[in-house]
Motif scaffolding. Sequence first.
Motif, PDB file in Angstrom:
ATOM      1  N   PRO A 225       0.811  -1.223   0.000  1.00  0.00           N
ATOM      2  CA  PRO A 225       0.000   0.000   0.000  1.00  0.00           C
ATOM      3  C   PRO A 225       0.845   1.273   0.000  1.00  0.00           C
ATOM      4  O   PRO A 225       1.888   1.338   0.662  1.00  0.00           O
ATOM      5  CB  PRO A 225      -0.804  -0.090   1.305  1.00  0.00           C
ATOM      6  CG  PRO A 225      -0.423  -1.347   1.975  1.00  0.00           C
ATOM      7  CD  PRO A 225       0.634  -2.039   1.192  1.00  0.00           C
ATOM      8  N   VAL A 226       0.410   2.255  -0.778  1.00  0.00           N
ATOM      9  CA  VAL A 226       1.027   3.591  -0.816  1.00  0.00           C
ATOM     10  C   VAL A 226      -0.101   4.610  -0.851  1.00  0.00           C
ATOM     11  O   VAL A 226      -1.246   4.279  -1.114  1.00  0.00           O
ATOM     12  CB  VAL A 226       1.911   3.797  -2.079  1.00  0.00           C
ATOM     13  CG1 VAL A 226       3.120   2.888  -2.071  1.00  0.00           C
ATOM     14  CG2 VAL A 226       1.100   3.598  -3.360  1.00  0.00           C
ATOM     15  N   ASP A 227       0.248   5.849  -0.576  1.00  0.00           N
ATOM     16  CA  ASP A 227      -0.712   6.954  -0.725  1.00  0.00           C
ATOM     17  C   ASP A 227       0.005   8.045  -1.508  1.00  0.00           C
ATOM     18  O   ASP A 227       0.780   8.808  -0.945  1.00  0.00           O
ATOM     19  CB  ASP A 227      -1.145   7.465   0.658  1.00  0.00           C
ATOM     20  CG  ASP A 227      -2.117   8.634   0.555  1.00  0.00           C
ATOM     21  OD1 ASP A 227      -2.540   8.963  -0.581  1.00  0.00           O
ATOM     22  OD2 ASP A 227      -2.451   9.214   1.606  1.00  0.00           O
ATOM     23  N   HIS A 228      -0.222   8.073  -2.801  1.00  0.00           N
ATOM     24  CA  HIS A 228       0.491   9.025  -3.663  1.00  0.00           C
ATOM     25  C   HIS A 228      -0.240  10.349  -3.831  1.00  0.00           C
ATOM     26  O   HIS A 228       0.136  11.167  -4.657  1.00  0.00           O
ATOM     27  CB  HIS A 228       0.746   8.382  -5.032  1.00  0.00           C
ATOM     28  CG  HIS A 228       1.870   7.391  -5.009  1.00  0.00           C
ATOM     29  ND1 HIS A 228       2.094   6.470  -5.992  1.00  0.00           N
ATOM     30  CD2 HIS A 228       2.860   7.194  -4.090  1.00  0.00           C
ATOM     31  CE1 HIS A 228       3.165   5.731  -5.694  1.00  0.00           C
ATOM     32  NE2 HIS A 228       3.644   6.156  -4.549  1.00  0.00           N
ATOM     33  N   SER A 229      -1.282  10.564  -3.029  1.00  0.00           N
ATOM     34  CA  SER A 229      -2.012  11.825  -3.181  1.00  0.00           C
ATOM     35  C   SER A 229      -1.244  12.976  -2.540  1.00  0.00           C
ATOM     36  O   SER A 229      -0.480  12.788  -1.595  1.00  0.00           O
ATOM     37  CB  SER A 229      -3.413  11.708  -2.583  1.00  0.00           C
ATOM     38  OG  SER A 229      -3.316  11.451  -1.212  1.00  0.00           O
ATOM     39  N   VAL A 230      -1.432  14.176  -3.098  1.00  0.00           N
ATOM     40  CA  VAL A 230      -0.804  15.402  -2.597  1.00  0.00           C
ATOM     41  C   VAL A 230      -1.926  16.389  -2.271  1.00  0.00           C
ATOM     42  O   VAL A 230      -2.378  17.135  -3.145  1.00  0.00           O
ATOM     43  CB  VAL A 230       0.149  16.010  -3.651  1.00  0.00           C
ATOM     44  CG1 VAL A 230       0.801  17.289  -3.117  1.00  0.00           C
ATOM     45  CG2 VAL A 230       1.216  15.007  -4.065  1.00  0.00           C
ATOM     46  N   PRO A 231      -2.419  16.361  -1.024  1.00  0.00           N
ATOM     47  CA  PRO A 231      -3.468  17.323  -0.675  1.00  0.00           C
ATOM     48  C   PRO A 231      -2.897  18.740  -0.619  1.00  0.00           C
ATOM     49  O   PRO A 231      -1.760  18.925  -0.169  1.00  0.00           O
ATOM     50  CB  PRO A 231      -3.926  16.857   0.711  1.00  0.00           C
ATOM     51  CG  PRO A 231      -2.762  16.117   1.286  1.00  0.00           C
ATOM     52  CD  PRO A 231      -2.040  15.511   0.107  1.00  0.00           C
ATOM     53  N   THR A 287       1.991  13.162   5.734  1.00  0.00           N
ATOM     54  CA  THR A 287       0.665  12.608   6.047  1.00  0.00           C
ATOM     55  C   THR A 287       0.837  11.280   6.809  1.00  0.00           C
ATOM     56  O   THR A 287       1.059  11.349   8.007  1.00  0.00           O
ATOM     57  CB  THR A 287      -0.221  12.580   4.791  1.00  0.00           C
ATOM     58  OG1 THR A 287       0.488  12.018   3.685  1.00  0.00           O
ATOM     59  CG2 THR A 287      -0.605  14.003   4.409  1.00  0.00           C
ATOM     60  N   CYS A 288       0.791  10.134   6.190  1.00  0.00           N
ATOM     61  CA  CYS A 288       1.046   8.908   6.967  1.00  0.00           C
ATOM     62  C   CYS A 288       2.150   8.113   6.284  1.00  0.00           C
ATOM     63  O   CYS A 288       1.903   7.051   5.704  1.00  0.00           O
ATOM     64  CB  CYS A 288      -0.225   8.078   7.133  1.00  0.00           C
ATOM     65  SG  CYS A 288      -1.431   8.847   8.223  1.00  0.00           S
ATOM     66  N   ASP A 406      -1.630   2.772   6.144  1.00  0.00           N
ATOM     67  CA  ASP A 406      -2.983   2.207   6.285  1.00  0.00           C
ATOM     68  C   ASP A 406      -3.942   3.181   6.966  1.00  0.00           C
ATOM     69  O   ASP A 406      -5.141   3.192   6.662  1.00  0.00           O
ATOM     70  CB  ASP A 406      -2.938   0.916   7.130  1.00  0.00           C
ATOM     71  CG  ASP A 406      -2.217  -0.215   6.422  1.00  0.00           C
ATOM     72  OD1 ASP A 406      -1.914  -0.071   5.224  1.00  0.00           O
ATOM     73  OD2 ASP A 406      -1.945  -1.239   7.082  1.00  0.00           O
ATOM     74  N   TYR A 407      -3.429   3.980   7.909  1.00  0.00           N
ATOM     75  CA  TYR A 407      -4.314   4.914   8.630  1.00  0.00           C
ATOM     76  C   TYR A 407      -4.887   5.966   7.686  1.00  0.00           C
ATOM     77  O   TYR A 407      -6.078   6.310   7.764  1.00  0.00           O
ATOM     78  CB  TYR A 407      -3.559   5.585   9.789  1.00  0.00           C
ATOM     79  CG  TYR A 407      -3.373   4.664  10.971  1.00  0.00           C
ATOM     80  CD1 TYR A 407      -4.398   4.473  11.886  1.00  0.00           C
ATOM     81  CD2 TYR A 407      -2.188   3.956  11.161  1.00  0.00           C
ATOM     82  CE1 TYR A 407      -4.252   3.607  12.967  1.00  0.00           C
ATOM     83  CE2 TYR A 407      -2.021   3.094  12.231  1.00  0.00           C
ATOM     84  CZ  TYR A 407      -3.057   2.922  13.132  1.00  0.00           C
ATOM     85  OH  TYR A 407      -2.917   2.069  14.195  1.00  0.00           O
ATOM     86  N   ALA A 408      -4.035   6.501   6.806  1.00  0.00           N
ATOM     87  CA  ALA A 408      -4.525   7.520   5.867  1.00  0.00           C
ATOM     88  C   ALA A 408      -5.545   6.910   4.912  1.00  0.00           C
ATOM     89  O   ALA A 408      -6.611   7.486   4.666  1.00  0.00           O
ATOM     90  CB  ALA A 408      -3.361   8.112   5.085  1.00  0.00           C
ATOM     91  N   LEU A 409      -5.223   5.727   4.389  1.00  0.00           N
ATOM     92  CA  LEU A 409      -6.118   5.099   3.415  1.00  0.00           C
ATOM     93  C   LEU A 409      -7.460   4.783   4.067  1.00  0.00           C
ATOM     94  O   LEU A 409      -8.519   5.022   3.497  1.00  0.00           O
ATOM     95  CB  LEU A 409      -5.465   3.824   2.851  1.00  0.00           C
ATOM     96  CG  LEU A 409      -4.133   4.071   2.113  1.00  0.00           C
ATOM     97  CD1 LEU A 409      -3.494   2.747   1.707  1.00  0.00           C
ATOM     98  CD2 LEU A 409      -4.324   4.972   0.895  1.00  0.00           C
TER      99      LEU A 409
END
Length: 480
Positions: A225-231, A287-288, A406-409
């Motif tokens: 898992p990754v979070d590639h978003s840039v808020p 973020t996370c 995982d927490y951000a997702l």
Amino acid sequence: MHSQLLPSARLLPFRSRATLPGRVCHYLLFTSLAAGCVAFLAGDSKGAEPGWKAGVSRAVITPEQPVWLAGYGSKRAPDGKLHDLWMKALALEDPQGRRVVLITSDFQGVPKKMSDPVFARIREQYALERSQVMFTFSHNHCGPRLGDDLIDYYPVEAEQEKLVDEYTTQMIDKVVVLVGAALERLAPASLQMGTGRATFAVNRRNNREADVPMLLEQGAPLVGPVDHSVPVLTVTRPEGKLEAILFGYACHPTTLSFMTWCGDYPGFAQQELEEKHPGATAMFVNTCGGDQNPLPRRTVALCEKYGHMLAAGVEEVLAQPLAPVSEGIKTAFEYVDLPYLKVMSRDDLLAASKETNAIKARWGERLLKKLDAGERFEEAYPYPVHAWQLGREMLIIGMGAETVVDYALRFKEEFGAGTWVCGYTDDMISYIPSRRVWEEGGYEGGSNLYEYGRPALRWNGDIEERISAVVRRLVAQVRD
Ligand SMILES: [Zn+2]
């Protein structure tokens, strides 16, 4: 050091760019079209929710004394700087006078012993409660040691302990002044938000660092898992001046492991955005990114590249119509007690003190002294959790320590669009594994709490459930 700017952006000052066809105050375009009122494009800013006030302040925090660099489990004496380190604050006030302050910084880890006095003084001097202030740090590994963060990572040298104490005290004073300056500068502004993308973060639990260059070359998929978003959140003055750009990304600032002060990839990203938008302050939140690394890594060229990729992700957002954030602030804060799986006994610590692992041996010895002095270890650690609802559109969940992705997702899925999930808030503590990562074990989920000086090796397995229950309760409070 030059970051890799887009040529077109480098040539044009902000005001000129703002008059280019197709780039005319995008948020106005968005709100105007939504209102079916094309005449609005003339430049009136009434459609952009003018009820907010915002204030921004910044301060250089590059150590003047040879405080060691933080992280990586060894003595790291500084040998110079690529660019300055910064601490920045964004104060927001809604029409009812409710306020919040977000602090961002190029620190590696802010310990509770540093942030607690900061919160106490902010309450005393500015009447801001704990729920109204988040003190975040990027987790930059080219930043300085602070207080007792990762205390057993480093050999004990009296002169260095003194320098770290002095620097930490200076920084406590500095952050209190910084917050005051942001509050003093509160003035009308509008807030807009959007989400971009950057792809350099790699799940470091599921991809070996040595394999990543080959996998990328082959076009083979990286896994995990990754979070590639840039808020992105922008703060704009009524006359159109871009005052601040807050952005986030889930990744360790560990591109570099040398001894030179810099902000790692978030430092380069902030620098590039500030060069492209003169007068604007760029602010970064991790973020996370607890289990995410920028891979491959270890060179300044790669660090600049990732900084540029992140800045480009933000620029893409700025080039699109942004969504206005309506006015209104609601905040909630709570500590969750996170139980340890097993608190160390005297025998456990005695055994640890004899290990060849230098960090573990120092940890065992230090905690044994505490036991000898009559101290008793707590069974759990008070874990800080924030929720801020800004207008109807934006929810910021602020979580202490090194939260895995995982927490951000999970929370973005649960609470929907406009949700930011920030780790590295208020207190460094340790890694915070999800249930999945805890079951898997390994570096972020296994028996490594000694590295952070905690009196145990592992968290209890249910900490995700405990944290999630509190997050849900706080979000319900700020959204009711
Ligand atoms: Zn870390």
